[in-house]
Design an enzyme around this catalytic site. Structure first.
Site, PDB file in Angstrom:
ATOM      1  N   LYS A  56       0.826  -1.211   0.000  1.00  0.00           N
ATOM      2  CA  LYS A  56       0.000   0.000   0.000  1.00  0.00           C
ATOM      3  C   LYS A  56       0.862   1.262   0.000  1.00  0.00           C
ATOM      4  O   LYS A  56       0.632   2.175  -0.784  1.00  0.00           O
ATOM      5  CB  LYS A  56      -0.936   0.027   1.211  1.00  0.00           C
ATOM      6  CG  LYS A  56      -1.944  -1.082   1.255  1.00  0.00           C
ATOM      7  CD  LYS A  56      -2.895  -0.956   2.438  1.00  0.00           C
ATOM      8  CE  LYS A  56      -2.240  -0.897   3.787  1.00  0.00           C
ATOM      9  NZ  LYS A  56      -1.563  -2.117   4.234  1.00  0.00           N
ATOM     10  N   ARG A  65     -10.540   1.085   9.720  1.00  0.00           N
ATOM     11  CA  ARG A  65     -10.034  -0.214  10.172  1.00  0.00           C
ATOM     12  C   ARG A  65     -11.163  -1.199  10.486  1.00  0.00           C
ATOM     13  O   ARG A  65     -10.902  -2.360  10.736  1.00  0.00           O
ATOM     14  CB  ARG A  65      -9.159  -0.050  11.414  1.00  0.00           C
ATOM     15  CG  ARG A  65      -7.810   0.545  11.113  1.00  0.00           C
ATOM     16  CD  ARG A  65      -6.851   0.291  12.261  1.00  0.00           C
ATOM     17  NE  ARG A  65      -5.549   0.855  12.016  1.00  0.00           N
ATOM     18  CZ  ARG A  65      -4.575   0.235  11.376  1.00  0.00           C
ATOM     19  NH1 ARG A  65      -4.761  -0.958  10.898  1.00  0.00           N
ATOM     20  NH2 ARG A  65      -3.412   0.826  11.212  1.00  0.00           N
ATOM     21  N   ARG A  88      12.013  -7.496   5.365  1.00  0.00           N
ATOM     22  CA  ARG A  88      12.202  -6.144   5.917  1.00  0.00           C
ATOM     23  C   ARG A  88      13.295  -6.122   6.972  1.00  0.00           C
ATOM     24  O   ARG A  88      13.845  -5.078   7.277  1.00  0.00           O
ATOM     25  CB  ARG A  88      10.905  -5.622   6.551  1.00  0.00           C
ATOM     26  CG  ARG A  88       9.801  -5.390   5.563  1.00  0.00           C
ATOM     27  CD  ARG A  88       8.656  -4.606   6.114  1.00  0.00           C
ATOM     28  NE  ARG A  88       8.091  -5.123   7.340  1.00  0.00           N
ATOM     29  CZ  ARG A  88       6.911  -4.768   7.821  1.00  0.00           C
ATOM     30  NH1 ARG A  88       6.164  -3.914   7.168  1.00  0.00           N
ATOM     31  NH2 ARG A  88       6.460  -5.261   8.959  1.00  0.00           N
ATOM     32  N   ARG A 108      13.078  -6.545  10.208  1.00  0.00           N
ATOM     33  CA  ARG A 108      12.759  -5.993  11.519  1.00  0.00           C
ATOM     34  C   ARG A 108      12.858  -7.084  12.570  1.00  0.00           C
ATOM     35  O   ARG A 108      12.484  -8.228  12.333  1.00  0.00           O
ATOM     36  CB  ARG A 108      11.347  -5.394  11.522  1.00  0.00           C
ATOM     37  CG  ARG A 108      11.294  -4.090  10.787  1.00  0.00           C
ATOM     38  CD  ARG A 108       9.968  -3.385  10.785  1.00  0.00           C
ATOM     39  NE  ARG A 108       8.943  -3.895  11.665  1.00  0.00           N
ATOM     40  CZ  ARG A 108       7.676  -3.486  11.614  1.00  0.00           C
ATOM     41  NH1 ARG A 108       7.297  -2.601  10.726  1.00  0.00           N
ATOM     42  NH2 ARG A 108       6.784  -3.979  12.458  1.00  0.00           N
ATOM     43  N   ARG A 161       0.135 -11.623  12.894  1.00  0.00           N
ATOM     44  CA  ARG A 161      -0.236 -10.300  12.373  1.00  0.00           C
ATOM     45  C   ARG A 161      -1.133 -10.444  11.142  1.00  0.00           C
ATOM     46  O   ARG A 161      -2.114  -9.716  10.981  1.00  0.00           O
ATOM     47  CB  ARG A 161       1.022  -9.496  12.042  1.00  0.00           C
ATOM     48  CG  ARG A 161       0.717  -8.026  11.816  1.00  0.00           C
ATOM     49  CD  ARG A 161       1.955  -7.198  11.544  1.00  0.00           C
ATOM     50  NE  ARG A 161       2.980  -7.374  12.543  1.00  0.00           N
ATOM     51  CZ  ARG A 161       4.284  -7.420  12.268  1.00  0.00           C
ATOM     52  NH1 ARG A 161       4.717  -7.312  11.032  1.00  0.00           N
ATOM     53  NH2 ARG A 161       5.160  -7.582  13.231  1.00  0.00           N
TER      54      ARG A 161
END
Length: 188
Positions: free
Chosen positions: A15, A91, A130, A132, A143
């Site tokens: 996104k 959301r 990523r 992280r 998630r």
């Protein structure tokens, strides 16, 4: 009428990457809910202080506060002139209904909702890539599960409103954007 867009998709769906491309070609204002929260807290607005009290307690900020912050932002001159692209809002269906009602009260509506649909395997690869520290396979799977539960009712909601455009987010970034651009050009 200005173009009003909503971006939907799971974390890693692209996104943010697509939003960067959209604002280069279309005069919409990219609005991230996170940015709105940070701005309200930094400016110590009444809404920002309320939101901070919930966040400091480790709780979700109630819809009424989030809705009020978004409504304030949507009334600013740049958005009035150019329209918006919301990323991270709504959301849930209650927020979506609030947004529709708010826009209707201001003689406006959602022009299109772009849902970036990406396979679980590709999402997992992107999120692991990523680098992280909190992006472990277990955390990523949890998630994704939580976000699917939140996103899929919104996909259904906007499908019923006849503004949903599903974008295949599995491929090359430029190919994905070519599909986004076709949808947006069809709205103009």
């Amino acid at each position: 009428m200005a173009m009003n867009l909503i971006l939907l998709g799971l974390p890693g769906a692209g996104k943010g990457t697509q939003a960067e491309k959209i604002v280069k070609d279309f005069p919409v204002i990219h609005i991230s809910t996170g940015d709105i929260f940070r701005a309200n807290m930094a400016e110590k607005t009444a809404l920002g202080e309320k939101a901070k009290s919930f966040m400091d307690a480790g709780e979700l900020v109630p819809d009424e506060i989030t809705n009020a912050m978004v409504a304030d932002r949507l009334q600013e001159a740049d958005v009035q002139e150019h329209g918006f692209m919301l990323d991270g809002y709504p959301r849930n269906e209650d927020q979506a209904r609030f947004l529709d009602s708010f826009l209707a009260d201001h003689n406006s509506k959602v022009s299109a909702t772009l849902y970036f649909e990406v396979s679980d395997d590709i999402l997992r690869q992107r999120l692991l890539g990523r680098g992280r520290a909190d992006d472990t396979p277990e955390v990523i799977d949890k998630r994704m599960e939580v976000n699917k539960a939140a996103n899929l009712p919104l996909v259904d909601y906007y499908k019923k409103e006849n503004v949903l455009h599903t974008i295949n987010g599995n491929g090359d970034l430029d190919d994905i954007y070519a599909n986004v651009k076709k949808v947006l050009e069809s709205l103009a």
